[in-house]
Design an enzyme around this catalytic site. Structure first.
Site, PDB file in Angstrom:
ATOM      1  N   ASP A  94       0.692  -1.297   0.052  1.00 41.60           N
ATOM      2  CA  ASP A  94       0.052   0.053  -0.051  1.00 41.60           C
ATOM      3  C   ASP A  94       0.685   1.240  -0.034  1.00 41.60           C
ATOM      4  OD1 ASP A  94       1.040  -0.399   2.660  1.00 41.60           O
ATOM      5  OD2 ASP A  94      -0.941   0.469   3.780  1.00 41.60           O
ATOM      6  N   GLU A  95       1.971   1.259  -0.214  1.00 37.47           N
ATOM      7  CA  GLU A  95       2.860   2.311  -0.335  1.00 37.47           C
ATOM      8  C   GLU A  95       4.027   2.251  -1.309  1.00 37.47           C
ATOM      9  OE1 GLU A  95       4.919   5.075   3.397  1.00 37.47           O
ATOM     10  OE2 GLU A  95       4.460   2.745   3.635  1.00 37.47           O
TER      11      GLU A  95
END
Length: 460
Positions: A94-95
């Protein structure tokens, strides 16, 4: 991405939107992976023991992670980032860091703002989820900016404003400053980034050592020259499990190690890699953690070879008193295999022996013990083996973890709210439907089956 795992579950389950959702391990020793912003109001946060989260937020929805869903959504987001620049450095599902200059997507602050707004809109359209964007001249400041932007926003660190932004922050905000380093600095009277810069590099080196002290000083000044690296080569592949109850049975421990080795190799093959070093991790009842490793003659992705090596490593570990965590990993990764034929042959022999041992254990369990089925004189009572006399063996009970997708022949798709005592409760709804009705079934109801995840947004 904002509260990624929990946000996915809220998007997939209309009845959970706007409510506290906690995703992670659900057993007594489980840990929170991610929680929704509604749960954070109660003090719940990532890496917190699930048992503590339940005390703080007892009415939240506690769900098992669905990593295959998170991974597929992550791939869509990373593809959008790839359209902005060839230099995208994923940090997790997610990053990621993106070098906008390399892709020509933004040449000044105004252009960067426009890119951020467009990216957030594209992410929402593609996934139905929100992400937050941090814009800055370095990786460290961009990371900080993304945290300041959450949830669902963007934050720009305009060149020249870095010292004013950093000065009031806690030293824990700096990369490389963990609890131990922060405590060392606190004892010296340094608790903010401003005090880090005022102390100077020489004092920090005396406190933390040459490399670490210089690093913390540079970070305090906002000097981060690390480039965005598009390909971050994985150094190892590993899996591990924490058990709800300490394992004491040596046979069970060995079986768990074998199972973890199989999972590890499956992940290794999924990455199209092989490895030379097998690593065993054992956390004992007293929280002491032991790691043992064995380097093979060549890289392998053979499950038999990895399992045999892990079992050999286990033989040298004292598990008296109990084991709370086991892990198996492979390092020294390569893109090819060079099988050790002798090790492989030995591994196949070990596998056959393990299978025979498992059959013997199962026979003892199924007949009630080593003396079951014998006549008083000590001789075998003869007869057919268990299950062969027309009495079918009981099937393994089906598991219904909270959050898993299901489908019912009469009611359609839904997800498991909870299960136990031979029953399973299902809420029948989809990502694009209103909140659905709740029904309870027998856990072995033939009309109820595991289902496939449904799209979070309308499909063309």
């Amino acid at each position: 991405m904002d509260a990624f795992f929990a946000a996915v579950e809220q998007a997939a389950k209309p009845s959970l939107r706007g409510k506290p959702v906690i995703v992670g391990g659900l057993g007594p020793r489980g840990v929170v992976a991610t929680c929704s912003y509604e749960a954070r109001v109660f003090g719940v946060h990532s890496a917190m023991p699930t048992s503590q989260a339940r005390r703080l937020c007892p009415n939240a929805a506690y769900l098992q992670p669905r990593f295959e869903v998170y991974r597929s959504i992550s791939e869509r987001v990373m593809a959008l980032l790839g359209e902005l620049s060839p230099l995208v450095e994923p940090l997790s599902l997610d990053e990621a860091f993106v070098d906008l200059e390399a892709g020509g997507a933004a040449r000044d602050t105004a252009g960067a703002r426009s890119v951020a707004e467009r990216l957030r809109a594209d992410i929402r359209a593609a996934t139905g989820l929100t992400g937050s964007v941090g814009l800055a001249g370095s990786k460290m400041l961009a990371k900080m900016a993304s945290e300041l932007a959450k949830p669902d926003g963007f934050f720009v660190v305009t060149p020249g404003t870095e010292p004013a932004l950093l000065a009031p922050m806690s030293v824990r905000a700096l990369p490389g400053v963990g609890p131990a380093t922060a405590e060392t600095l606190r004892r010296a009277g340094i608790t903010t980034v401003k005090q880090v810069t005022e102390a100077g590099e020489e004092e920090l080196v005396q406190l933390l050592g040459r490399a670490h002290g210089s690093w913390v000083h540079a970070m305090g000044l906002g000097r981060d020259r690390r480039p965005v690296v598009a390909e971050r080569d994985a150094k190892s592949v590993s899996v591990e499990d924490t058990f709800d109850v300490d394992l004491h049975d040596r046979v069970r421990i060995r079986a768990e190690v074998a199972r973890l080795a199989e999972r590890c190799v499956s992940r290794l093959r999924g990455a199209r890699r092989s490895g030379r070093t097998v690593v065993l991790k054992v956390r004992r009842y007293d929280f002491s953690t032991l790691t043992r490793s064995e380097t093979l003659r060549g890289p392998t992705d053979d499950p038999v070879v990895v399992r045999e090596a892990a079992e050999r490593l286990l033989e040298g570990v004292d598990t008296t008193g109990g084991v709370r965590l086991l892990g198996v990993g492979v390092s020294g990764l390569a893109d090819y295999t060079q099988e050790d034929l002798f090790a492989q042959a030995a591994g196949e022999r070990a596998a056959r022996a393990a299978e025979q041992e498992a059959r013997e254990i199962a026979a003892v369990r199924d007949t009630g013990g080593p003396q079951a089925g014998r006549e008083p004189g000590g001789e075998s009572g003869g007869g057919e083996p268990p299950g062969a006399a027309g009495v079918p063996e009981a099937p393994e009970p089906r598991r219904w973890p909270p959050g898993v997708d299901v489908v019912h022949t009469g009611h359609g798709p839904g997800w498991v709210q909870g299960s136990g005592l031979g029953r399973v409760t299902v809420r029948f709804e989809t990502p694009l439907s209103p909140p659905g009705r709740v029904l309870t079934f027998a856990a072995d109801d033939p009309a109820l089956e595991r289902g496939k995840p449904l799209p979070l947004v309308p499909q063309d």
